[in-house]
Design a protein around this motif. Structure first.
Motif, mmCIF file in Angstrom:
data_model
loop_
_atom_site.group_PDB
_atom_site.id
_atom_site.type_symbol
_atom_site.label_atom_id
_atom_site.label_comp_id
_atom_site.label_asym_id
_atom_site.label_seq_id
_atom_site.Cartn_x
_atom_site.Cartn_y
_atom_site.Cartn_z
ATOM 1 N N MET A 1 56.142 30.351 47.737
ATOM 2 C CA MET A 1 56.928 29.629 48.637
ATOM 3 C C MET A 1 56.567 28.312 48.381
ATOM 4 N N THR A 2 57.735 27.416 48.420
ATOM 5 C CA THR A 2 57.445 25.983 48.121
ATOM 6 C C THR A 2 56.969 25.285 49.364
ATOM 7 N N TYR A 4 56.580 22.681 52.388
ATOM 8 C CA TYR A 4 57.582 21.954 53.241
ATOM 9 C C TYR A 4 57.150 20.628 53.038
ATOM 10 N N HIS A 238 67.912 23.236 50.395
ATOM 11 C CA HIS A 238 66.935 23.957 50.808
ATOM 12 C C HIS A 238 67.031 24.110 52.512
ATOM 13 N N TRP A 260 68.771 30.907 45.395
ATOM 14 C CA TRP A 260 67.754 31.412 44.655
ATOM 15 C C TRP A 260 67.489 30.562 43.385
ATOM 16 N N LYS A 262 68.183 27.374 43.464
ATOM 17 C CA LYS A 262 67.537 26.196 43.645
ATOM 18 C C LYS A 262 66.265 26.514 44.100
ATOM 19 N N ILE A 263 65.657 27.344 44.494
ATOM 20 C CA ILE A 263 64.372 27.645 44.474
ATOM 21 C C ILE A 263 63.514 27.671 42.950
ATOM 22 N N ARG A 264 64.525 28.458 42.162
ATOM 23 C CA ARG A 264 63.822 28.196 40.604
ATOM 24 C C ARG A 264 63.762 26.720 40.273
ATOM 25 N N GLU A 266 63.029 24.262 42.021
ATOM 26 C CA GLU A 266 62.035 23.687 42.797
ATOM 27 C C GLU A 266 60.431 24.276 42.078
ATOM 28 N N GLU A 267 60.625 25.343 41.597
ATOM 29 C CA GLU A 267 59.371 26.076 40.898
ATOM 30 C C GLU A 267 59.143 25.329 39.851
ATOM 31 N N ASN A 283 65.666 17.828 48.116
ATOM 32 C CA ASN A 283 66.662 18.704 48.645
ATOM 33 C C ASN A 283 67.535 18.118 49.826
ATOM 34 N N TRP A 360 64.625 32.227 53.725
ATOM 35 C CA TRP A 360 65.812 31.629 52.884
ATOM 36 C C TRP A 360 66.036 31.772 51.494
#
Length: 432
Positions: A1-2, A4, A238, A260, A262-264, A266-267, A283, A360
């Motif tokens: 989890m990124t 926040y 996000h 999903w 967009k999470i990639r 971030e990673e 974001n 999310w």
């Protein structure tokens, strides 16, 4: 989890100057988020270098821009375009024993038969790898050009603007219209679509176009970082905090299937950051543009920016934006009417149930979708002219605020992922 990390205060002004460079990885079409950072770079006297996704001829061949297209693209950004096609994705790559692309394989599929579509996933992976090889090879050529163009010691912002990835096949638009805008019998649950073979294909394509291209950009320009002071920016989503009942509250558009990817994204930024590379995903708040029109209802929370401006920045800036919005409303409609309707949507139990950052992105439901779309229709109907709407004014202000925040933050970045919520956007818009 990124982690926040919301940017709460306006960063100090960046010290970019003439001789520094903004490099866009992705082509600008119309007005969107990326125009904000381009505008800031131009004001600072920076050199602007753009790229292109190229064009496809009638036979599907990918090519560079012709003279007319190149002139138009360069006029659009106010700088040089490196004319090497950086089209991302793999839907047009030949794969399988017959050499047909995924787009070709989907020709003729009727909307009613979408659940019967199945893929040979080995072929899909073959196409994905071919597309990645093509993209990375062309990106390497772009990096070679940049090595020639970038002044030694320059401060360089590499702005990743690539997003999307819906495969080019007619079957998708009627399905996605049902997923994002369907009501009653026309509603298609996003989870049902996402678990189908077509949905799985979309996920792989979204990851490839929206996320992996950021990694490819960072890797391809590694050799330049000894020569220049480089930093990387990318556009994420996000969810976003908006002002609800006096408090800034995180909420999100549902269903955001690109979430999903967009999470990639971030990673990838977090991995680069750990290696000492200044890479930040910003974001951004929800807006309504030509490219986001498929996601009707995404703009419902945008109206609350007017409330944030009143709270954070009462004065000429807030008054000017409020006056511009009021001029677009139908007779008898007030700004308070807009805010009340948006507030009713954001505080409805169906919407509140989705305020879970840890889970999310969430999938949709028919009751939530109908609430969202009906609220959107009510809000848009408050405008005098459906082609000149308050959302357009507020979206332009968000572009400006986001562009300035990204530009200034990138000078001395302190995190790989940053949320730009309505509070800091409002503060930024109020500051000259």
């Amino acid at each position: 989890m990124t982690t926040y990390h919301a940017l709460r205060q306006v960063p100090a002004a960046a010290q970019y100057k003439e001789g520094d460079v903004l490099v866009l990885c992705g082509e600008l079409f119309g007005r969107g988020y990326a125009n904000g950072i381009v505008d800031e770079a131009r004001k600072a006297g920076m050199t602007i270098i753009g790229t292109t996704v190229g064009r496809r001829d009638g036979d599907g061949t990918l090519r560079s821009l012709n003279g007319e297209e190149l002139a138009e693209a360069e006029a659009n950004i106010g700088g040089k375009i490196i004319n090497i096609p950086l089209e991302a994705g793999f839907d047009m790559e030949p794969c399988g024993p017959d050499g047909r692309s995924i787009a070709d394989q989907l020709k003729g599929v009727k909307p009613d038969d979408w659940e019967k579509v199945s893929f040979d996933w080995n072929q899909i992976e073959q196409a994905r790898q071919q597309g990645a090889r093509r993209f990375k090879a062309n990106l390497g050529l772009v990096a070679d050009e940049l090595a020639r163009l970038l002044p030694s010691g320059a401060n360089v912002i590499f702005a990743h603007t690539m997003a999307g990835g819906i495969p080019r096949a007619r079957i998708f638009m009627p399905l996605l219209n049902r997923v994002f805008k369907g009501q009653g019998e026309r509603f298609l649950p996003s989870e049902t679509f996402w678990k189908s073979d077509l949905g799985k294909l979309c996920k792989i394509s979204f990851d490839d176009v929206t996320g992996d291209t950021f990694r490819y950009l960072i890797d391809a320009t590694a050799g330049l970082r000894d020569k220049i002071n480089g930093r990387y920016t990318a556009y994420g989503y996000h969810g976003c905090e908006v002002l609800i009942d006096g408090n800034y509250t995180w909420q999100s558009y549902t269903p955001y299937l690109q979430g999903w990817a967009k999470i990639r994204l971030e990673e990838i930024a977090e991995e680069a950051w750990k290696s000492g590379i200044k890479a930040t995903v910003f974001n951004c708040p929800e807006i309504l543009t030509n490219s986001s029109a498929l996601f009707l209802g995404v703009e419902n929370s945008l109206y609350m920016l007017l409330a944030a401006l009143e709270k954070e920045a009462p004065g000429p800036a807030a008054d000017g934006i409020r006056t511009a919005c009021l001029a677009l409303l139908a007779d008898g409609i007030t700004i308070d009417d807009l805010l009340t309707t948006a507030h009713d949507y954001l505080t409805d139990p169906l919407t509140v149930a989705g305020r879970d950052l840890s889970s999310w992105p969430q999938h949709n439901s028919l009751p939530l979708q109908e609430l969202m779309l009906n609220s959107s229709a009510k809000l848009i109907a408050m405008n005098r002219n459906p082609k000149e709407i308050v959302c357009a004014v507020l979206s332009q202000e968000v572009f400006r605020g986001v562009g300035r925040l990204m530009f200034d933050f990138s000078w001395m970045p302190d995190a790989p992922v940053v949320w730009l919520n309505h509070d800091v956007i409002a503060k930024r818009l109020a500051t000259v």
